[in-house]
Design a protein around this motif. Structure first.
Motif, PDB file in Angstrom:
ATOM      1  N   THR A  17       4.759   2.015   4.936  1.00 57.79           N
ATOM      2  CA  THR A  17       4.895   2.413   3.535  1.00 57.79           C
ATOM      3  C   THR A  17       4.636   1.192   2.663  1.00 57.79           C
ATOM      4  OG1 THR A  17       7.244   1.880   3.431  1.00 57.79           O
ATOM      5  CG2 THR A  17       6.664   4.122   4.132  1.00 57.79           C
ATOM      6  N   LEU A  18       4.503   1.431   1.378  1.00 47.42           N
ATOM      7  CA  LEU A  18       4.285   0.316   0.449  1.00 47.42           C
ATOM      8  C   LEU A  18       5.505  -0.598   0.416  1.00 47.42           C
ATOM      9  CD1 LEU A  18       2.086  -0.732  -1.489  1.00 47.42           C
ATOM     10  CD2 LEU A  18       3.410   0.288  -3.309  1.00 47.42           C
ATOM     11  N   ALA A  19       6.700  -0.018   0.514  1.00 48.47           N
ATOM     12  CA  ALA A  19       7.923  -0.829   0.520  1.00 48.47           C
ATOM     13  C   ALA A  19       7.969  -1.722   1.759  1.00 48.47           C
ATOM     14  CB  ALA A  19       9.146   0.072   0.467  1.00 48.47           C
ATOM     15  N   GLU A  20       7.565  -1.190   2.910  1.00 45.23           N
ATOM     16  CA  GLU A  20       7.548  -1.997   4.137  1.00 45.23           C
ATOM     17  C   GLU A  20       6.489  -3.103   4.044  1.00 45.23           C
ATOM     18  OE1 GLU A  20       8.909   1.274   7.477  1.00 45.23           O
ATOM     19  OE2 GLU A  20       6.805   1.172   6.879  1.00 45.23           O
ATOM     20  N   LEU A  21       5.355  -2.752   3.471  1.00 46.61           N
ATOM     21  CA  LEU A  21       4.303  -3.749   3.302  1.00 46.61           C
ATOM     22  C   LEU A  21       4.748  -4.852   2.344  1.00 46.61           C
ATOM     23  CD1 LEU A  21       1.409  -4.560   4.020  1.00 46.61           C
ATOM     24  CD2 LEU A  21       0.651  -3.189   2.082  1.00 46.61           C
ATOM     25  N   ALA A  22       5.433  -4.470   1.266  1.00 45.63           N
ATOM     26  CA  ALA A  22       5.941  -5.465   0.311  1.00 45.63           C
ATOM     27  C   ALA A  22       6.925  -6.400   1.002  1.00 45.63           C
ATOM     28  CB  ALA A  22       6.603  -4.771  -0.866  1.00 45.63           C
ATOM     29  N   GLU A  23       7.788  -5.832   1.831  1.00 41.82           N
ATOM     30  CA  GLU A  23       8.759  -6.659   2.561  1.00 41.82           C
ATOM     31  C   GLU A  23       8.048  -7.598   3.526  1.00 41.82           C
ATOM     32  OE1 GLU A  23      12.441  -6.034   5.689  1.00 41.82           O
ATOM     33  OE2 GLU A  23      11.946  -4.416   4.298  1.00 41.82           O
ATOM     34  N   MET A  24       7.029  -7.086   4.196  1.00 40.74           N
ATOM     35  CA  MET A  24       6.283  -7.906   5.143  1.00 40.74           C
ATOM     36  C   MET A  24       5.563  -9.049   4.420  1.00 40.74           C
ATOM     37  SD  MET A  24       3.557  -6.785   8.082  1.00 40.74           S
ATOM     38  CE  MET A  24       2.486  -5.922   6.974  1.00 40.74           C
ATOM     39  N   LEU A  25       5.035  -8.785   3.228  1.00 41.91           N
ATOM     40  CA  LEU A  25       4.322  -9.805   2.455  1.00 41.91           C
ATOM     41  C   LEU A  25       5.263 -10.693   1.637  1.00 41.91           C
ATOM     42  CD1 LEU A  25       1.379  -7.623   1.109  1.00 41.91           C
ATOM     43  CD2 LEU A  25       1.336  -9.208   3.029  1.00 41.91           C
ATOM     44  N   LYS A  37      -3.017  -1.676  -7.123  1.00 36.05           N
ATOM     45  CA  LYS A  37      -3.846  -1.097  -8.175  1.00 36.05           C
ATOM     46  C   LYS A  37      -4.938  -2.072  -8.620  1.00 36.05           C
ATOM     47  CE  LYS A  37      -3.433   1.278 -12.582  1.00 36.05           C
ATOM     48  NZ  LYS A  37      -2.521   1.724 -13.632  1.00 36.05           N
ATOM     49  N   GLU A  38      -4.586  -3.341  -8.821  1.00 36.73           N
ATOM     50  CA  GLU A  38      -5.541  -4.342  -9.303  1.00 36.73           C
ATOM     51  C   GLU A  38      -6.625  -4.660  -8.279  1.00 36.73           C
ATOM     52  OE1 GLU A  38      -3.292  -7.799 -10.345  1.00 36.73           O
ATOM     53  OE2 GLU A  38      -2.463  -6.884 -12.160  1.00 36.73           O
ATOM     54  N   GLN A  39      -6.227  -4.757  -7.002  1.00 34.97           N
ATOM     55  CA  GLN A  39      -7.158  -5.199  -5.971  1.00 34.97           C
ATOM     56  C   GLN A  39      -7.754  -4.051  -5.161  1.00 34.97           C
ATOM     57  OE1 GLN A  39      -5.063  -8.073  -3.598  1.00 34.97           O
ATOM     58  NE2 GLN A  39      -4.903  -9.541  -5.275  1.00 34.97           N
ATOM     59  N   ASP A  40      -7.390  -2.833  -5.488  1.00 33.26           N
ATOM     60  CA  ASP A  40      -7.908  -1.651  -4.804  1.00 33.26           C
ATOM     61  C   ASP A  40      -7.713  -1.761  -3.290  1.00 33.26           C
ATOM     62  OD1 ASP A  40      -9.044   0.860  -4.723  1.00 33.26           O
ATOM     63  OD2 ASP A  40     -11.067   0.073  -4.468  1.00 33.26           O
ATOM     64  N   TRP A  41      -6.445  -1.917  -2.886  1.00 34.34           N
ATOM     65  CA  TRP A  41      -6.109  -2.037  -1.471  1.00 34.34           C
ATOM     66  C   TRP A  41      -6.509  -0.781  -0.717  1.00 34.34           C
ATOM     67  CZ3 TRP A  41      -0.428  -4.195  -1.345  1.00 34.34           C
ATOM     68  CH2 TRP A  41      -0.445  -5.540  -1.736  1.00 34.34           C
ATOM     69  N   PHE A  46      -1.553  10.808   0.990  1.00 34.95           N
ATOM     70  CA  PHE A  46      -1.265  12.199   1.293  1.00 34.95           C
ATOM     71  C   PHE A  46      -0.467  12.741   0.121  1.00 34.95           C
ATOM     72  CE2 PHE A  46      -1.250   9.675   5.193  1.00 34.95           C
ATOM     73  CZ  PHE A  46      -2.295  10.263   5.880  1.00 34.95           C
ATOM     74  N   GLY A  47      -1.152  13.229  -0.885  1.00 41.86           N
ATOM     75  CA  GLY A  47      -0.475  13.619  -2.112  1.00 41.86           C
ATOM     76  C   GLY A  47       0.009  12.367  -2.810  1.00 41.86           C
ATOM     77  N   LYS A  48       1.323  12.236  -2.971  1.00 40.73           N
ATOM     78  CA  LYS A  48       1.895  11.036  -3.586  1.00 40.73           C
ATOM     79  C   LYS A  48       2.365  10.019  -2.546  1.00 40.73           C
ATOM     80  CE  LYS A  48       3.344  13.063  -7.933  1.00 40.73           C
ATOM     81  NZ  LYS A  48       4.440  13.219  -8.881  1.00 40.73           N
ATOM     82  N   ILE A  49       2.231  10.361  -1.277  1.00 38.01           N
ATOM     83  CA  ILE A  49       2.674   9.475  -0.200  1.00 38.01           C
ATOM     84  C   ILE A  49       1.549   8.493   0.129  1.00 38.01           C
ATOM     85  CG2 ILE A  49       3.432   9.371   2.196  1.00 38.01           C
ATOM     86  CD1 ILE A  49       4.537  12.209   1.807  1.00 38.01           C
ATOM     87  N   ILE A  50       1.883   7.217   0.164  1.00 43.12           N
ATOM     88  CA  ILE A  50       0.914   6.159   0.444  1.00 43.12           C
ATOM     89  C   ILE A  50       1.296   5.493   1.763  1.00 43.12           C
ATOM     90  CG2 ILE A  50      -0.089   3.995  -0.368  1.00 43.12           C
ATOM     91  CD1 ILE A  50       0.922   4.832  -3.185  1.00 43.12           C
ATOM     92  N   ARG A  51       0.316   5.363   2.651  1.00 43.14           N
ATOM     93  CA  ARG A  51       0.555   4.702   3.927  1.00 43.14           C
ATOM     94  C   ARG A  51      -0.576   3.712   4.208  1.00 43.14           C
ATOM     95  NH1 ARG A  51       4.775   6.542   3.120  1.00 43.14           N
ATOM     96  NH2 ARG A  51       5.997   7.952   4.391  1.00 43.14           N
ATOM     97  N   PHE A  52      -0.229   2.671   4.960  1.00 44.45           N
ATOM     98  CA  PHE A  52      -1.182   1.624   5.316  1.00 44.45           C
ATOM     99  C   PHE A  52      -1.245   1.512   6.828  1.00 44.45           C
ATOM    100  CE2 PHE A  52       0.600   0.635   1.208  1.00 44.45           C
ATOM    101  CZ  PHE A  52      -0.519   0.333   0.447  1.00 44.45           C
ATOM    102  N   SER A  53      -2.451   1.579   7.370  1.00 45.91           N
ATOM    103  CA  SER A  53      -2.634   1.405   8.809  1.00 45.91           C
ATOM    104  C   SER A  53      -2.627  -0.084   9.126  1.00 45.91           C
ATOM    105  CB  SER A  53      -3.961   2.027   9.246  1.00 45.91           C
ATOM    106  OG  SER A  53      -5.040   1.269   8.763  1.00 45.91           O
ATOM    107  N   PRO A  54      -2.465  -0.443  10.400  1.00 41.52           N
ATOM    108  CA  PRO A  54      -2.535  -1.869  10.753  1.00 41.52           C
ATOM    109  C   PRO A  54      -3.865  -2.505  10.335  1.00 41.52           C
ATOM    110  CG  PRO A  54      -1.610  -0.624  12.562  1.00 41.52           C
ATOM    111  CD  PRO A  54      -2.064   0.377  11.548  1.00 41.52           C
TER     112      PRO A  54
END
Length: 99
Positions: A17-25, A37-41, A46-54
């Motif tokens: 999740t974005l929260a997990e990614l923020a914690e990792m970074l 938003k700025e860097q177009d990650w 999935f609708g409003k759900i955002i996920r990041f793959s490895p």
């Protein structure tokens, strides 16, 4: 085929999740949202759900990697006397007054 996500070898393959990614970074959630938003990650939405793959995480890290400084010596700007001496040498050379 679904995998058991509890095994240690496969724990890194899960979507984050974005929260997990923020914690990792080690940045705040609001900073992560702004940077996304700025860097177009790259991400999956999935609708409003955002996920990041490895792979997405690797791309994000690569996008923000600062290159190392080159091995070339840094030229300090000429100031004061050094600059005036260099200018007078170049003027003398152009005018045919060699030392």
């Amino acid at each position: 085929m679904l995998r058991n996500m509890n095994t240690p070898n496969e724990a890194d393959d899960r979507m984050r999740t974005l929260a997990e990614l923020a914690e990792m970074l080690q940045v705040s959630r609001s900073t992560a949202y702004r940077l996304r938003k700025e860097q177009d990650w790259p991400s999956y939405e999935f609708g409003k759900i955002i996920r990041f793959s490895p792979r997405d995480v690797e791309k994000i890290l690569a996008m923000n990697r600062k290159p190392t400084k080159s091995s070339e010596p840094v030229r300090r700007p000429m100031v004061g006397t050094q600059r005036s001496q260099a200018l007078s040498r170049s003027r003398n050379f152009r005018n045919g007054f060699y030392r």
